[in-house]
Design a protein around this motif. Structure first.
Motif, PDB file in Angstrom:
ATOM      1  N   GLY A  84       0.806  -1.211   0.000  1.00 19.06           N
ATOM      2  CA  GLY A  84       0.000   0.000   0.000  1.00 19.06           C
ATOM      3  C   GLY A  84       0.837   1.257   0.000  1.00 19.06           C
ATOM      4  N   ALA A  85       1.912   1.269   0.778  1.00 20.89           N
ATOM      5  CA  ALA A  85       2.785   2.446   0.833  1.00 20.89           C
ATOM      6  C   ALA A  85       3.521   2.638  -0.484  1.00 20.89           C
ATOM      7  N   MET A  86       3.974   1.550  -1.116  1.00 21.93           N
ATOM      8  CA  MET A  86       4.648   1.664  -2.411  1.00 21.93           C
ATOM      9  C   MET A  86       3.712   2.243  -3.462  1.00 21.93           C
ATOM     10  N   ALA A  87       2.450   1.766  -3.458  1.00 19.87           N
ATOM     11  CA  ALA A  87       1.478   2.264  -4.420  1.00 19.87           C
ATOM     12  C   ALA A  87       1.209   3.742  -4.203  1.00 19.87           C
ATOM     13  N   ALA A  88       1.076   4.149  -2.935  1.00 19.36           N
ATOM     14  CA  ALA A  88       0.744   5.540  -2.639  1.00 19.36           C
ATOM     15  C   ALA A  88       1.856   6.487  -3.069  1.00 19.36           C
ATOM     16  N   ARG A  89       3.107   6.125  -2.800  1.00 17.50           N
ATOM     17  CA  ARG A  89       4.187   7.068  -3.106  1.00 17.50           C
ATOM     18  C   ARG A  89       4.562   7.099  -4.585  1.00 17.50           C
ATOM     19  N   THR A  90       4.135   6.090  -5.350  1.00 20.36           N
ATOM     20  CA  THR A  90       4.460   6.081  -6.783  1.00 20.36           C
ATOM     21  C   THR A  90       3.256   6.378  -7.672  1.00 20.36           C
ATOM     22  N   GLY A  91       2.064   6.541  -7.079  1.00 18.23           N
ATOM     23  CA  GLY A  91       0.882   6.872  -7.872  1.00 18.23           C
ATOM     24  C   GLY A  91       0.326   5.722  -8.673  1.00 18.23           C
ATOM     25  N   ALA A  92       0.536   4.479  -8.225  1.00 23.77           N
ATOM     26  CA  ALA A  92       0.030   3.307  -8.949  1.00 23.77           C
ATOM     27  C   ALA A  92      -1.483   3.227  -8.838  1.00 23.77           C
ATOM     28  N   VAL A  93      -2.123   2.636  -9.851  1.00 20.03           N
ATOM     29  CA  VAL A  93      -3.554   2.375  -9.781  1.00 20.03           C
ATOM     30  C   VAL A  93      -3.836   0.941  -9.353  1.00 20.03           C
ATOM     31  N   ALA A  94      -2.813   0.081  -9.378  1.00 17.38           N
ATOM     32  CA  ALA A  94      -2.960  -1.305  -8.925  1.00 17.38           C
ATOM     33  C   ALA A  94      -1.577  -1.877  -8.686  1.00 17.38           C
ATOM     34  N   GLY A  95      -1.517  -2.956  -7.906  1.00 17.19           N
ATOM     35  CA  GLY A  95      -0.232  -3.590  -7.660  1.00 17.19           C
ATOM     36  C   GLY A  95      -0.360  -4.793  -6.754  1.00 17.19           C
ATOM     37  N   ILE A  96       0.731  -5.545  -6.662  1.00 13.50           N
ATOM     38  CA  ILE A  96       0.750  -6.778  -5.879  1.00 13.50           C
ATOM     39  C   ILE A  96       2.146  -6.972  -5.307  1.00 13.50           C
ATOM     40  N   ASN A  97       2.237  -7.707  -4.188  1.00 16.53           N
ATOM     41  CA  ASN A  97       3.552  -8.044  -3.646  1.00 16.53           C
ATOM     42  C   ASN A  97       4.324  -8.895  -4.641  1.00 16.53           C
ATOM     43  N   GLY A  98       5.650  -8.863  -4.546  1.00 16.16           N
ATOM     44  CA  GLY A  98       6.462  -9.514  -5.565  1.00 16.16           C
ATOM     45  C   GLY A  98       7.256 -10.711  -5.083  1.00 16.16           C
ATOM     46  N   ASP A  99       8.564 -10.611  -5.189  1.00 14.63           N
ATOM     47  CA  ASP A  99       9.465 -11.743  -5.022  1.00 14.63           C
ATOM     48  C   ASP A  99       9.564 -12.164  -3.550  1.00 14.63           C
ATOM     49  N   TYR A 100      10.014 -13.394  -3.336  1.00 14.94           N
ATOM     50  CA  TYR A 100      10.431 -13.839  -2.019  1.00 14.94           C
ATOM     51  C   TYR A 100      11.602 -12.954  -1.574  1.00 14.94           C
ATOM     52  N   PHE A 101      11.776 -12.786  -0.264  1.00 11.89           N
ATOM     53  CA  PHE A 101      12.786 -11.845   0.203  1.00 11.89           C
ATOM     54  C   PHE A 101      13.341 -12.305   1.541  1.00 11.89           C
ATOM     55  N   ASP A 102      14.446 -11.705   1.929  1.00 10.72           N
ATOM     56  CA  ASP A 102      15.143 -12.051   3.172  1.00 10.72           C
ATOM     57  C   ASP A 102      14.384 -11.412   4.337  1.00 10.72           C
ATOM     58  N   ILE A 103      13.275 -12.032   4.707  1.00 11.86           N
ATOM     59  CA  ILE A 103      12.321 -11.424   5.628  1.00 11.86           C
ATOM     60  C   ILE A 103      12.936 -11.201   7.005  1.00 11.86           C
ATOM     61  N   GLY A 104      12.718 -10.004   7.523  1.00 10.49           N
ATOM     62  CA  GLY A 104      13.143  -9.670   8.868  1.00 10.49           C
ATOM     63  C   GLY A 104      14.612  -9.343   9.014  1.00 10.49           C
ATOM     64  N   ASN A 105      15.379  -9.487   7.941  1.00 10.69           N
ATOM     65  CA  ASN A 105      16.809  -9.170   7.997  1.00 10.69           C
ATOM     66  C   ASN A 105      17.096  -8.031   7.017  1.00 10.69           C
ATOM     67  N   THR A 106      17.625  -8.343   5.840  1.00 12.82           N
ATOM     68  CA  THR A 106      17.883  -7.285   4.857  1.00 12.82           C
ATOM     69  C   THR A 106      16.641  -6.949   4.035  1.00 12.82           C
TER      70      THR A 106
END
Length: 704
Positions: A97-119
């Motif tokens: 939601g924050a990524m969409a708000a700051r970039t002016g997106a009209v739609a979006g979804i979470n993406g890749d797997y990531f190093d959760i809780g660390n980097t």
């Protein structure tokens, strides 16, 4: 290398033509998707070439809440791009939601797997704005090429670093070299470079080209034993020193390379994911994962799929919420993609990360439209977003949110009205607004709120100057389906609980209900708002709406049943093979010591038990000898719909013995098995070692 793409048939489409019916209604997925009993689709165009669909389903496996954004990315008024959390590869994470708000997106979804809780760094390839930010790994990714068409491929990179007359392979970008060797290139996005033994760090400034694949001039050989500020560096591991000379200040370094099977010059955006789950319109068993037993269970899922005509689908299915959505398996997600008309599809990160946003008709910004299983949005590493570049024009009509009001007589429904242009952008309109109900018997409007009075169908007519709009109305005296949430509530003697009634029409659409209803109970008390106060005995609570009624059994109080946890506990880590262990204390029959040694790759240590839980289990209780490490102690469960559920039990920050009682979330499916108690490293920290002792593990069971 493999790449699965769409037929390039752009000439069949006028550049700004709107493709009608991009999303089907109903959706009707085939096997192995669970049989759909009822389906309530809501589909709206949120911008030219971009549709949003919401499918509320009753299925043989339970309810499902499906959210889809259909995009025509080859249109010249639509762009699709990746957003990194806080525009960095490594960050504290950022919500979709924050990524969409700051970039002016009209739609979006979470993406890749990531190093959760660390980097929080994405794990696969990152191409953003045509620039390669991170090299690929052996896993499928989604790419958008400069002609606007989507492709799914398993990308590889081949690159070199030329220092003077000698050349060596480029093994990584914005990552330190692999252990014992290799050469990488660091950019300012990597951040500060921490001290590192056995590393040659060459500081540079760009000369020409687009970093990271560019020409640089060496400014100095940096001190690798001191923290270095963000900048451009060649990092040379000990195994690569024989391949290149350590350059002097003023030397020229050239970094080059390309992606395959699609060259970097052709790609605007590439975002990691995987596995590939749909190929040529059929299930694809991708061995490159991430895979594991959890993905054969019903979980919240996110993914992307492409159709042969160039449409891109962003798909999210909620899960781990028994009364809303039970989630899907990966095979079922592939069947869902196929029902949309897709031929190729891959999974994105799922579980608590699954989040989708859309700018609903009449809204000026995109908002979260699903129900994340954590209860709140989880910060993630990146996301994929759609943008409308259609210019803002004059207002052409009025729209409302909700666009259809479905209610039971007596309900009050707030609605918002906005003026939109031809591209569905919200635009200014200064004329006064009027709203009339037709037929008048259906209800009245006051202060932006519709109050339903009598059953029937009709509309609200909106007028503002020359602009017009309509809101469809459906008012019912009796719902087709009525239910109480939570379905199996438990409360202590004298405690209180707020019960919610939910109503649906014959198609499965939710109906708004009056604020006060006809509630009754056989014990204790309940008021018209559904607030229940328990007495000593269990109770049946009934709610009536029109001719419909629903009953919930409320259990009062609880008791504990001991579990043979110590007899069954065994040790494992993530990844497997980590240090530590589970040991029994011969002086304490119910005691288990769990030792762990976080460091390197080890990040979780488990006392696995896999014990069946008594019927009616609503929580877990145990004693813990806290080591004060700051680690997190968690519970892993499996419920009756075969989901794995992870619950925080306590933080290990109070040394000594104490009693822990954890109540399970009431909205979830019934807990069936205790899989494990486990210790997770504190966020952003690595510990060398620690140990705790668990004893008297028991189930908290509803009722006396």
């Amino acid at each position: 290398m493999k790449v699965f793409t769409v037929a390039l048939i752009a000439l069949l489409f006028a550049p700004l033509a709107v493709q009608a019916g991009a999303l089907p209604a109903p959706l009707a997925p085939g096997v192995p998707f669970p049989h759909v009993l009822r389906e309530a689709p809501t589909i709206e165009t949120i911008a030219p070439g971009i549709e949003y669909g919401e499918y509320a389903m009753d299925t043989a496996a339970g309810p499902l809440s499906v959210h889809v954004v259909a995009i025509q990315p080859h249109r010249r008024d639509v762009t699709v791009g990746q957003v990194l959390a806080h525009d960095a590869l490594e960050s504290r994470g950022e919500t979709v939601g924050a990524m969409a708000a700051r970039t002016g997106a009209v739609a979006g979804i979470n993406g890749d797997y990531f190093d959760i809780g660390n980097t929080n760094r994405p794990t696969n390839v990152v191409v953003r704005g045509g620039v390669l930010w991170q090299l690929p790994r052996k896993r499928y990714a989604l790419a958008i090429t400069r002609d606007g068409y989507p492709h799914i491929g398993e990308f590889t990179f081949s690159g070199q670093v030329a220092i003077g007359a000698r050349t060596t392979s480029l093994d990584a970008v914005d990552q330190l070299p692999p252990p014992n060797g290799g050469t990488s290139l660091l950019t300012p996005e990597f951040g500060s470079v921490a001290p590192e033994d056995d590393l040659t760090l060459v500081a540079m400034q760009p000369l020409d080209g687009t970093p990271p694949l560019a020409r640089y001039r060496v400014t100095a050989v940096a001190d690798n034993l001191q923290t270095q500020p963000p900048g451009y560096y060649v990092a040379i591991g000990p195994g690569a020193l024989g391949s290149v000379d350590v350059p002097s200040a003023g030397a020229v370094v050239t970094a080059s390379g390309d992606l395959s099977p699609i060259g970097l010059d052709s790609i605007v955006t590439a975002i990691g994911g995987g596995p590939l789950i749909l190929h040529d319109g059929a299930w694809f068993d991708d061995p490159d994962g991430p895979n594991g037993g959890e993905y054969d269970k019903r979980i919240p899922c996110s993914g992307a799929a492409i159709a042969s005509d160039g449409r891109l689908f962003l798909i999210e299915v909620d899960g781990r919420q028994a009364s809303l959505s039970v989630g899907v398996t990966r095979r079922e997600l592939a069947a869902l993609m196929r029902a949309l008309g897709a031929t190729e599809g891959l999974a994105f990160d799922g579980g608590g990360s699954s989040t989708i946003v859309a700018r609903r008709l009449g809204d000026s910004t995109a908002e979260v439209v699903n129900s994340p299983s954590d209860g709140i949005e989880r910060p993630v590493g990146n996301g994929l977003f759609a943008y409308s570049t259609a210019p803002v024009g004059p207002a052409v009509r009025l729209v409302a949110q909700p666009g259809v009001i479905r209610a039971v007589a007596g309900a009050r429904v707030k609605f918002r009205v906005a003026a939109v242009d031809a591209a569905n952008h919200v635009t200014a309109n200064g004329a006064p607004l009027s709203a009339t109900v037709d037929p008048k018997s259906l209800g009245v409007i006051r202060d932006g709120q519709f109050t339903a009075t009598h059953a029937g169908t009709g509309r609200i007519t909106l007028r503002s100057g020359a602009l017009k709009g309509e809101v469809a109305l459906e008012v019912r005296a009796t719902p087709a389906k009525l239910e109480i949430s939570p379905a199996k509530p438990n409360v202590e003697n004298g405690g209180t609980l707020t019960l919610l009634a939910r109503a649906y029409d014959p198609q499965g659409y939710a109906l708004a209900l009056p604020p006060f209803l006809d509630w009754h109970t056989t014990a204790g008390s309940v008021d018209a708002s559904g607030r229940y106060r328990a007495a000593a005995a269990d109770a049946d609570v009934v709610v009536r709406v029109g001719q419909a009624a629903s009953t919930a059994r409320i259990t009062v109080g609880s008791h504990e049943i001991g579990l043979p946890f110590a007899d069954r506990a065994r040790f494992t880590t993530i990844p497997r093979g980590g240090d530590g262990g589970v040991t029994r204390d011969p002086q304490c029959r119910s005691c288990v010591q769990l030792a762990y040694a976080f460091g390197g790759n080890e990040r979780a240590a488990y006392a696995m038990a896999d014990l069946p839980l008594p019927s009616g289990t609503i929580g877990l209780t145990f004693d813990v000898q806290d080591d004060g490490s700051g680690s997190r102690l968690r519970i892993a469960l499996r419920n009756t719909i075969n989901e794995t559920v992870l619950i925080d039990a306590t933080r290990l920050d109070r040394p000594g013995w104490r009693r822990v009682v954890v109540r399970f979330p009431p909205a979830g499916a019934q807990a069936a098995r205790l899989v494990a108690l486990y210790v997770l490293a504190p966020k952003g920290m690595q510990l060398s070692s620690g140990q705790i002792v668990l004893r008297n593990v028991g189930a908290v069971v509803a009722g006396h």
